[in-house]
Design an enzyme around this catalytic site. Structure first.
Site, PDB file in Angstrom:
ATOM      1  N   ARG A 231      66.188 -13.723  65.592  1.00 32.26           N
ATOM      2  CA  ARG A 231      67.645 -13.737  65.586  1.00 32.26           C
ATOM      3  C   ARG A 231      68.127 -13.857  67.029  1.00 32.26           C
ATOM      4  O   ARG A 231      67.552 -13.239  67.942  1.00 32.26           O
ATOM      5  CB  ARG A 231      68.204 -12.436  64.996  1.00 32.26           C
ATOM      6  CG  ARG A 231      68.146 -12.351  63.490  1.00 32.26           C
ATOM      7  CD  ARG A 231      69.121 -13.311  62.826  1.00 32.26           C
ATOM      8  NE  ARG A 231      69.071 -13.236  61.371  1.00 32.26           N
ATOM      9  CZ  ARG A 231      68.289 -13.988  60.585  1.00 32.26           C
ATOM     10  NH1 ARG A 231      67.474 -14.871  61.122  1.00 32.26           N
ATOM     11  NH2 ARG A 231      68.326 -13.866  59.275  1.00 32.26           N
ATOM     12  N   GLU A 260      76.066 -19.152  66.138  1.00 30.63           N
ATOM     13  CA  GLU A 260      75.575 -20.368  65.479  1.00 30.63           C
ATOM     14  C   GLU A 260      76.690 -20.978  64.642  1.00 30.63           C
ATOM     15  O   GLU A 260      77.444 -20.226  64.025  1.00 30.63           O
ATOM     16  CB  GLU A 260      74.371 -20.024  64.596  1.00 30.63           C
ATOM     17  CG  GLU A 260      73.184 -19.523  65.412  1.00 30.63           C
ATOM     18  CD  GLU A 260      71.978 -19.131  64.557  1.00 30.63           C
ATOM     19  OE1 GLU A 260      72.013 -19.333  63.325  1.00 30.63           O
ATOM     20  OE2 GLU A 260      71.003 -18.626  65.112  1.00 30.63           O
ATOM     21  N   HIS A 278      68.348 -23.412  63.825  1.00 37.35           N
ATOM     22  CA  HIS A 278      68.023 -22.338  62.856  1.00 37.35           C
ATOM     23  C   HIS A 278      67.420 -22.954  61.584  1.00 37.35           C
ATOM     24  O   HIS A 278      67.995 -22.858  60.507  1.00 37.35           O
ATOM     25  CB  HIS A 278      69.271 -21.501  62.516  1.00 37.35           C
ATOM     26  CG  HIS A 278      68.908 -20.185  61.876  1.00 37.35           C
ATOM     27  ND1 HIS A 278      69.693 -19.064  61.956  1.00 37.35           N
ATOM     28  CD2 HIS A 278      67.822 -19.813  61.136  1.00 37.35           C
ATOM     29  CE1 HIS A 278      69.130 -18.067  61.296  1.00 37.35           C
ATOM     30  NE2 HIS A 278      67.984 -18.507  60.791  1.00 37.35           N
TER      31      HIS A 278
HETATM   32  P1  NAP Z   1      58.973  -8.082  58.585  1.00 37.27           P
HETATM   33  O1  NAP Z   1      57.804  -8.362  57.734  1.00 37.27           O
HETATM   34  O2  NAP Z   1      59.871  -6.948  58.239  1.00 37.27           O
HETATM   35  O3  NAP Z   1      58.425  -7.902  60.072  1.00 37.27           O
HETATM   36  C1  NAP Z   1      59.231  -7.479  61.107  1.00 37.27           C
HETATM   37  C2  NAP Z   1      58.345  -6.944  62.225  1.00 37.27           C
HETATM   38  O4  NAP Z   1      59.217  -6.521  63.281  1.00 37.27           O
HETATM   39  C3  NAP Z   1      57.501  -5.749  61.823  1.00 37.27           C
HETATM   40  O5  NAP Z   1      56.205  -5.950  62.308  1.00 37.27           O
HETATM   41  C4  NAP Z   1      58.159  -4.572  62.517  1.00 37.27           C
HETATM   42  O6  NAP Z   1      57.148  -3.672  62.937  1.00 37.27           O
HETATM   43  C5  NAP Z   1      58.845  -5.205  63.699  1.00 37.27           C
HETATM   44  N1  NAP Z   1      60.051  -4.443  64.060  1.00 37.27           N
HETATM   45  C6  NAP Z   1      60.963  -3.903  63.227  1.00 37.27           C
HETATM   46  N2  NAP Z   1      61.904  -3.257  63.925  1.00 37.27           N
HETATM   47  C7  NAP Z   1      61.578  -3.391  65.222  1.00 37.27           C
HETATM   48  C8  NAP Z   1      62.148  -2.920  66.404  1.00 37.27           C
HETATM   49  N3  NAP Z   1      63.268  -2.148  66.384  1.00 37.27           N
HETATM   50  N4  NAP Z   1      61.546  -3.244  67.570  1.00 37.27           N
HETATM   51  C9  NAP Z   1      60.411  -4.020  67.579  1.00 37.27           C
HETATM   52  N5  NAP Z   1      59.813  -4.474  66.462  1.00 37.27           N
HETATM   53  C10 NAP Z   1      60.391  -4.158  65.301  1.00 37.27           C
HETATM   54  O7  NAP Z   1      59.931  -9.339  58.681  1.00 37.27           O
HETATM   55  P2  NAP Z   1      59.542 -10.875  58.554  1.00 37.27           P
HETATM   56  O8  NAP Z   1      59.575 -11.274  57.140  1.00 37.27           O
HETATM   57  O9  NAP Z   1      58.310 -11.131  59.352  1.00 37.27           O
HETATM   58  O10 NAP Z   1      60.819 -11.541  59.255  1.00 37.27           O
HETATM   59  C11 NAP Z   1      61.109 -11.246  60.601  1.00 37.27           C
HETATM   60  C12 NAP Z   1      62.455 -11.817  61.000  1.00 37.27           C
HETATM   61  O11 NAP Z   1      62.373 -13.222  61.155  1.00 37.27           O
HETATM   62  C13 NAP Z   1      63.571 -11.647  59.947  1.00 37.27           C
HETATM   63  O12 NAP Z   1      64.150 -10.362  59.982  1.00 37.27           O
HETATM   64  C14 NAP Z   1      64.548 -12.734  60.311  1.00 37.27           C
HETATM   65  O13 NAP Z   1      65.522 -12.238  61.183  1.00 37.27           O
HETATM   66  C15 NAP Z   1      63.671 -13.748  61.050  1.00 37.27           C
HETATM   67  N6  NAP Z   1      63.604 -15.016  60.315  1.00 37.27           N
HETATM   68  C16 NAP Z   1      64.040 -16.163  60.916  1.00 37.27           C
HETATM   69  C17 NAP Z   1      63.981 -17.363  60.234  1.00 37.27           C
HETATM   70  C18 NAP Z   1      64.431 -18.649  60.867  1.00 37.27           C
HETATM   71  O14 NAP Z   1      64.839 -19.569  60.140  1.00 37.27           O
HETATM   72  N7  NAP Z   1      64.362 -18.789  62.171  1.00 37.27           N
HETATM   73  C19 NAP Z   1      63.500 -17.393  58.918  1.00 37.27           C
HETATM   74  C20 NAP Z   1      63.064 -16.218  58.349  1.00 37.27           C
HETATM   75  C21 NAP Z   1      63.109 -15.030  59.056  1.00 37.27           C
HETATM   76  P3  NAP Z   1      57.421  -2.093  63.007  1.00 37.27           P
HETATM   77  O15 NAP Z   1      57.926  -1.724  61.640  1.00 37.27           O
HETATM   78  O16 NAP Z   1      56.112  -1.518  63.385  1.00 37.27           O
HETATM   79  O17 NAP Z   1      58.438  -1.927  64.072  1.00 37.27           O
END
Ligand code: NAP
Length: 313
Positions: A231, A260, A278
């Site tokens: 993000r 965006e 995005h």
């Molecule tokens: P996820 O499985 O929930 O993984 C998020 C990771 O971030 C976890 O390993 C978590 O580890 C870590 N995290 C959470 N809070 C944190 C904090 N305060 N500081 C540092 N690390 C933290 O989520 P995901 O499915 O991989 O998706 C991740 C993100 O990608 C989404 O939330 C979305 O914003 C983004 N995304 C972008 C696109 C795009 O089109 N560009 C598409 C899909 C998703 P811990 O719990 O150990 O902290």
């Protein structure tokens, strides 16, 4: 509005790819946000919202929907949804995790390679005929680079699975250490100092607001590159532009931005960046899979009261 699915009509917020919207309309009657009128009767019929994760949903809108029961986002991020308000009203929030991991991971690796090998500039070099007059500058290998994952979740792990065959080595940060073989850093600055490439794939929202700032970018250093597919809010964009202009980092590849669509921005005038709109999950296969999961969430919820993939509220 199409008639009639047997399910309550949904308020649609955001623009969906045509095929996705057509698929949604096979199952639901959709009311576009601009069609939502001020009659209490129409607003009272809305029990669900279908949206995309790059749209913000204001509390004021939710307050106008007295019988709202579910907000269903097509996407994994839900930082645009007022979660605590929804929780207090007993409104269920669902997202579409996992089905988009591969597409986002593929884009992340593509961004890394585009930056290391200057693929955008190379394309221009050939098209404009500059090749006739000289040779293209050398790029950098991905093999042998240290990559730091800021967030090693579902998408982060898929990115790592794709980077390892390129012979990159991995380190990661997050709120807690995981049962994985790669070194863990609880300090973001220390992770940045350790690696060549920092890939941001943690959630947006208050807890991660601008955690990538001047200090972290300084630690990444003049040979370091930043990739953000998470993000825009996670990165302090002013600090990033300064780092890119002053070459205190080597480059950045960004799929997400503070605002965006990205309007006029110094980022667009820098040649050490790669910018994409995005589009992490923007493949035909993935957007349809997201739509199917969103539809499952909605139909399961309306039929049984239980959604397939609710977010923790
Ligand atoms: P996820 O499985 O929930 O993984 C998020 C990771 O971030 C976890 O390993 C978590 O580890 C870590 N995290 C959470 N809070 C944190 C904090 N305060 N500081 C540092 N690390 C933290 O989520 P995901 O499915 O991989 O998706 C991740 C993100 O990608 C989404 O939330 C979305 O914003 C983004 N995304 C972008 C696109 C795009 O089109 N560009 C598409 C899909 C998703 P811990 O719990 O150990 O902290």
């Amino acid at each position: 509005m199409a008639i009639s699915s047997g399910f309550p009509p949904l308020l649609k917020i955001g623009v969906f790819p045509c095929a996705v919207e057509a698929r949604l309309r096979t199952t639901f009657d959709l009311v576009d946000l601009h069609e939502l009128d001020d009659t209490a009767d129409q607003r009272a019929r809305i029990q669900g919202i279908v949206t995309r994760s790059n749209y913000r949903i204001p509390v004021e809108l939710l307050e106008r929907l007295p019988n709202l029961r579910i907000i269903c986002t097509n996407g994994v991020g839900y930082d645009g949804i007022p979660l605590s308000y929804a929780r207090n009203r007993g409104i269920v929030v669902t997202n579409t995790p996992d089905v988009l991991n591969k597409a986002v991971a593929e884009l992340a690796v593509g961004l890394v390679l585009a930056l290391l090998r200057n693929i955008s500039q190379a394309d221009q070099f050939v098209r404009t005929g500059a090749w006739q007059a000289g040779t293209f500058p050398l790029g950098l290998n991905l093999a042998g680079k240290k990559v730091g994952m800021v967030g090693l979740g579902r998408i982060g792990k898929e990115i790592v699975a794709r980077l390892l065959p390129f012979e990159a080595t991995i380190a990661y940060s997050g709120r807690q250490r995981q049962d994985v073989e790669w070194p863990y850093f609880n300090d973001l600055g220390a992770l940045a100092a350790h690696v060549d490439i920092l890939i941001v794939c943690c959630p947006g929202g208050q807890a991660t607001y601008q955690i990538i700032d001047a200090q972290v970018l300084d630690a990444l250093g003049p040979t370091g590159i930043l990739v953000n597919i998470a993000r825009g809010s996670v990165v302090n964009q002013v600090d990033l532009v300064n780092a890119l202009v002053n070459k205190t980092i080597l480059g950045a590849a960004l799929d997400v931005f503070e605002e965006e669509p990205l309007a006029d921005s110094p980022l667009s005038r820098l040649n050490n960046v790669v910018l994409t709109p995005h589009m992490g999950s923007a493949t035909h296969e993935t957007r349809m899979a997201m739509a199917e999961l969103a539809i499952k969430n909605l139909t399961d919820f309306f039929e049984t009261g239980q959604a397939a993939t609710p977010v923790a509220q």
